[in-house]
Write a protein that holds these residues in place. Structure first.
Motif, mmCIF file in Angstrom:
data_model
loop_
_atom_site.group_PDB
_atom_site.id
_atom_site.type_symbol
_atom_site.label_atom_id
_atom_site.label_comp_id
_atom_site.label_asym_id
_atom_site.label_seq_id
_atom_site.Cartn_x
_atom_site.Cartn_y
_atom_site.Cartn_z
ATOM 1 N N ALA A 17 -3.965 -7.608 -5.593
ATOM 2 C CA ALA A 17 -3.080 -8.760 -5.729
ATOM 3 C C ALA A 17 -3.229 -9.723 -4.557
ATOM 4 O O ALA A 17 -3.565 -9.332 -3.433
ATOM 5 C CB ALA A 17 -1.632 -8.297 -5.825
ATOM 6 N N LEU A 18 -2.966 -10.997 -4.851
ATOM 7 C CA LEU A 18 -3.001 -12.020 -3.811
ATOM 8 C C LEU A 18 -1.841 -11.822 -2.852
ATOM 9 O O LEU A 18 -0.693 -11.690 -3.270
ATOM 10 C CB LEU A 18 -2.930 -13.411 -4.444
ATOM 11 N N VAL A 19 -2.136 -11.779 -1.565
ATOM 12 C CA VAL A 19 -1.120 -11.637 -0.520
ATOM 13 C C VAL A 19 -1.333 -12.757 0.483
ATOM 14 O O VAL A 19 -2.417 -12.905 1.044
ATOM 15 C CB VAL A 19 -1.215 -10.261 0.176
ATOM 16 N N GLU A 20 -0.305 -13.563 0.699
ATOM 17 C CA GLU A 20 -0.429 -14.714 1.583
ATOM 18 C C GLU A 20 -0.106 -14.367 3.032
ATOM 19 O O GLU A 20 -0.675 -14.939 3.953
ATOM 20 C CB GLU A 20 0.487 -15.839 1.096
ATOM 21 N N GLN A 21 0.825 -13.451 3.238
ATOM 22 C CA GLN A 21 1.262 -13.134 4.598
ATOM 23 C C GLN A 21 0.458 -11.966 5.161
ATOM 24 O O GLN A 21 -0.001 -11.097 4.428
ATOM 25 C CB GLN A 21 2.760 -12.803 4.605
ATOM 26 N N ARG A 22 0.307 -11.980 6.468
ATOM 27 C CA ARG A 22 -0.405 -10.909 7.147
ATOM 28 C C ARG A 22 0.573 -9.906 7.733
ATOM 29 O O ARG A 22 1.732 -10.253 7.985
ATOM 30 C CB ARG A 22 -1.280 -11.510 8.254
ATOM 31 N N PRO A 23 0.130 -8.671 7.963
ATOM 32 C CA PRO A 23 -1.184 -8.078 7.667
ATOM 33 C C PRO A 23 -1.323 -7.778 6.178
ATOM 34 O O PRO A 23 -0.538 -6.991 5.629
ATOM 35 C CB PRO A 23 -1.202 -6.795 8.502
ATOM 36 N N ARG A 24 -2.317 -8.374 5.547
ATOM 37 C CA ARG A 24 -2.450 -8.285 4.101
ATOM 38 C C ARG A 24 -2.707 -6.857 3.638
ATOM 39 O O ARG A 24 -2.158 -6.417 2.619
ATOM 40 C CB ARG A 24 -3.571 -9.218 3.634
ATOM 41 N N TRP A 25 -3.556 -6.128 4.349
ATOM 42 C CA TRP A 25 -3.892 -4.764 3.900
ATOM 43 C C TRP A 25 -2.666 -3.877 3.905
ATOM 44 O O TRP A 25 -2.476 -3.037 3.001
ATOM 45 C CB TRP A 25 -4.981 -4.170 4.797
ATOM 46 N N LEU A 26 -1.799 -4.040 4.916
ATOM 47 C CA LEU A 26 -0.599 -3.210 4.992
ATOM 48 C C LEU A 26 0.353 -3.528 3.851
ATOM 49 O O LEU A 26 0.962 -2.629 3.254
ATOM 50 C CB LEU A 26 0.089 -3.431 6.342
ATOM 51 N N ARG A 27 0.468 -4.793 3.544
ATOM 52 C CA ARG A 27 1.362 -5.200 2.456
ATOM 53 C C ARG A 27 0.836 -4.722 1.105
ATOM 54 O O ARG A 27 1.616 -4.327 0.216
ATOM 55 C CB ARG A 27 1.549 -6.711 2.465
ATOM 56 N N ARG A 28 -0.477 -4.764 0.912
ATOM 57 C CA ARG A 28 -1.044 -4.267 -0.337
ATOM 58 C C ARG A 28 -0.824 -2.756 -0.474
ATOM 59 O O ARG A 28 -0.467 -2.254 -1.551
ATOM 60 C CB ARG A 28 -2.537 -4.591 -0.405
ATOM 61 N N VAL A 29 -1.050 -2.032 0.612
ATOM 62 C CA VAL A 29 -0.845 -0.575 0.582
ATOM 63 C C VAL A 29 0.609 -0.253 0.287
ATOM 64 O O VAL A 29 0.926 0.651 -0.512
ATOM 65 C CB VAL A 29 -1.296 0.052 1.913
ATOM 66 N N TRP A 30 1.512 -1.005 0.930
ATOM 67 C CA TRP A 30 2.943 -0.763 0.710
ATOM 68 C C TRP A 30 3.317 -0.985 -0.745
ATOM 69 O O TRP A 30 3.971 -0.144 -1.365
ATOM 70 C CB TRP A 30 3.763 -1.680 1.612
ATOM 71 N N ARG A 31 2.878 -2.064 -1.303
ATOM 72 C CA ARG A 31 3.224 -2.375 -2.692
ATOM 73 C C ARG A 31 2.624 -1.353 -3.653
ATOM 74 O O ARG A 31 3.285 -0.893 -4.582
ATOM 75 C CB ARG A 31 2.747 -3.773 -3.048
ATOM 76 N N ALA A 32 1.356 -0.994 -3.431
ATOM 77 C CA ALA A 32 0.710 -0.010 -4.303
ATOM 78 C C ALA A 32 1.436 1.330 -4.233
ATOM 79 O O ALA A 32 1.671 1.988 -5.262
ATOM 80 C CB ALA A 32 -0.748 0.146 -3.905
ATOM 81 N N ALA A 33 1.803 1.750 -3.021
ATOM 82 C CA ALA A 33 2.445 3.055 -2.854
ATOM 83 C C ALA A 33 3.823 3.088 -3.499
ATOM 84 O O ALA A 33 4.173 4.049 -4.199
ATOM 85 C CB ALA A 33 2.548 3.388 -1.366
ATOM 86 N N GLN A 34 4.616 2.043 -3.295
ATOM 87 C CA GLN A 34 5.973 2.076 -3.839
ATOM 88 C C GLN A 34 5.966 1.999 -5.366
ATOM 89 O O GLN A 34 6.751 2.682 -6.030
ATOM 90 C CB GLN A 34 6.837 0.955 -3.254
ATOM 91 N N LEU A 35 5.060 1.204 -5.943
ATOM 92 C CA LEU A 35 4.999 1.133 -7.398
ATOM 93 C C LEU A 35 4.453 2.431 -7.991
ATOM 94 O O LEU A 35 4.905 2.862 -9.066
ATOM 95 C CB LEU A 35 4.137 -0.056 -7.828
ATOM 96 N N ALA A 36 3.500 3.043 -7.317
ATOM 97 C CA ALA A 36 2.979 4.328 -7.791
ATOM 98 C C ALA A 36 4.077 5.392 -7.789
ATOM 99 O O ALA A 36 4.232 6.157 -8.759
ATOM 100 C CB ALA A 36 1.807 4.772 -6.923
ATOM 101 N N LEU A 37 4.855 5.440 -6.711
ATOM 102 C CA LEU A 37 5.934 6.425 -6.640
ATOM 103 C C LEU A 37 7.015 6.149 -7.683
ATOM 104 O O LEU A 37 7.545 7.092 -8.298
ATOM 105 C CB LEU A 37 6.549 6.418 -5.236
ATOM 106 N N ALA A 38 7.359 4.881 -7.894
ATOM 107 C CA ALA A 38 8.379 4.549 -8.878
ATOM 108 C C ALA A 38 7.919 4.909 -10.286
ATOM 109 O O ALA A 38 8.691 5.454 -11.092
ATOM 110 C CB ALA A 38 8.721 3.064 -8.792
ATOM 111 N N THR A 39 6.658 4.613 -10.602
ATOM 112 C CA THR A 39 6.134 4.953 -11.923
ATOM 113 C C THR A 39 6.047 6.462 -12.106
ATOM 114 O O THR A 39 6.365 6.993 -13.180
ATOM 115 C CB THR A 39 4.741 4.316 -12.119
ATOM 116 N N TRP A 40 5.623 7.174 -11.058
ATOM 117 C CA TRP A 40 5.585 8.636 -11.121
ATOM 118 C C TRP A 40 6.975 9.217 -11.372
ATOM 119 O O TRP A 40 7.147 10.118 -12.202
ATOM 120 C CB TRP A 40 5.026 9.177 -9.804
#
Length: 463
Positions: A102-125
């Motif tokens: 996903a497009l991330v405008e604010q930095r650190p982008r990698w940390l924000r992507r990891v955070w979003r992926a992890a929280q959505l994965a846990l919620a879906t699980w």
């Protein structure tokens, strides 16, 4: 680059580790890899088409709170459909590609992507875990209604609860929100929109398992996309409204520095009265606009009069008393203001007919104008001006009650008093203002009343 506190980074790492542990058992299960790949691709496509706004922000928007609040994402039904169709470890994989790309405008982008992926994965699980534990998979396959609705509802609650738990933690650690307030309201704000997403996800799952197959399930997204497009257009329009109002208010604040922040506080007080009167959200918002813009006509008044120290001459007073008419003319063509326009024109009218510009009496004065009159006078009395010092809140309320029936509508005064007693007064403070001191129950500035207020007249034409 905005720094992320070390404990917030640890929290994100732990969340990511939890997501990995949830997804690892997928290798030991007979996962339908074709369905996983198709749903993951669909989720990623929805994520990328959702817009160009930041997706990995750790603020409420873009995290779970964003899922649950103003930032409605139309990939959420796909994640919930995965929770209804796939085993928990496989379902946890579905949101990962979209969140990581996903497009991330604010930095650190990698940390924000990891955070979003992890929280959505846990919620879906978590949603899939609850759904399968209650036998929801069989209910979907056999279209067993209404039991399928029960299991889907439980999965939606688990999805919201997981996002709420994770979001509160990141707000406390990354945004330094007090722990007592970090989780406040997150779950309730998330529940209603995610319930709608859950129904769409359930429809997708049922159609997926029907003889028509995945192609029919994809059709569910079409009406959802149309509705979200309309929703996005509505919010763009509201954002344009706010920008218009913000520009007008900033122009007034620059011209009349002594009343900087006054407009926002009058809007805040007007909203408190509106809530106490039981107005619906739409009218209350328009009334807030009325409070914010009530003095916009000051743009037509000479700056030397607005900033004059000491009393005004009768001629100067008459010039300043033209500001409601100036303001009304300025906003006449702004359609979304609705009833707010009449409040801008008539907020200095008085119930006994001694006000201006037209000397209206009693019920002739529009309801919005009567609300703004109380809010305007209150803030004028509790703010320090060039020609007098501020009054304490308790003294200002006594003055409002004393003038009720002659200058102010008693119903509006009573509503404001009730709101203040219950909520307290926490005025909006601009960057260059000194915050007021606090009283035990109703915070307000402590200062003697100035000599400019005549008996029976709260606030002058400068307010």
């Amino acid at each position: 680059m905005r720094s992320v506190p070390p404990w917030a980074r640890v929290y994100v790492a732990c969340t990511a580790l939890g997501a990995v542990l949830c997804a690892v058992p997928v290798s030991a299960t007979h996962a339908p890899w074709g369905a996983v790949a198709l749903l993951a691709a669909l989720c990623a496509g929805c994520e990328l088409l959702a817009g160009s706004r930041s997706r990995g922000d750790h603020k409420p928007e873009g995290t779970g709170a964003g899922e649950s609040g103003a930032s409605l994402r139309w990939h959420t039904p796909v994640m919930l459909a995965a929770a209804f169709l796939l085993p928990p470890p496989a379902a946890a994989l579905v949101p990962l590609p979209g969140a990581l790309l996903a497009l991330v405008e604010q930095r650190p982008r990698w940390l924000r992507r990891v955070w979003r992926a992890a929280q959505l994965a846990l919620a879906t699980w978590a949603a899939s875990q609850v759904h399968w534990a209650l036998g929801g998979r069989d209910a979907v396959v056999t279209s067993d209604f209404p039991y399928a609705l029960v299991t889907a509802g439980a999965a939606v609650v688990a999805f919201c609860a997981t996002l709420t738990l994770l979001d509160g933690g990141i707000l406390a650690l990354a945004e330094r929100v007090p722990v007592r307030a970090a989780w406040r309201g997150l779950f309730l704000r998330s529940l209603a929109p995610v319930v709608v997403h859950g129904l769409a996800g359930l429809m997708m799952a049922v159609l997926w398992r029907s003889p028509y197959g995945p192609a029919a399930a994809l059709l569910v997204l079409l009406p959802m996309y149309v509705s979200w497009w309309v929703f996005a257009q509505y919010h763009r329009e509201r954002a344009a409204h706010r920008s218009t109002i913000r520009a007008l208010v900033q122009a007034v604040d620059i011209k009349d520095g002594y009343t900087r922040g006054h407009s926002e506080r009058v809007g805040q007080a007007s909203m408190m009265i509106a809530r106490e009167l039981g107005m619906d959200d739409e009218r209350a918002e328009v009334l807030r606009f009325a409070g914010i813009l009530h003095d916009v006509g000051k743009l037509g008044v000479p700056t030397r009069l607005l900033r004059k120290d000491g009393p005004l001459t009768p001629e100067e007073r008459r010039v300043i008393e033209l500001h409601p008419e100036y303001g009304h003319e300025m906003v006449r063509g702004i359609g979304f203001l609705g009833e707010a326009r009449s409040a801008i024109l008539h907020h200095h009218e008085r119930l006994d007919g001694s006000g201006y510009p037209y000397g209206l009496k009693g019920g002739q004065i529009p309801e919005f104008a009567r609300v703004v009159a109380v809010a305007d006078a209150f803030d004028a009395m509790t703010s320090t001006r060039s020609y007098r010092r501020a009054r304490p809140v308790a003294v200002a309320l006594e003055e409002l009650e004393r003038c009720a029936g002659a200058q102010f509508d008693p119903r509006m005064v009573e509503a404001f008093v009730r709101a203040l007693v219950r909520q307290g007064w926490h005025p909006v403070v601009t960057a260059d203002e000194t915050p007021p001191h606090a009283e035990p129950r109703l915070p307000a500035p402590h200062a003697p009343a100035g000599p400019e207020t005549r008996r029976g007249t709260v606030g002058g034409p400068r307010t």
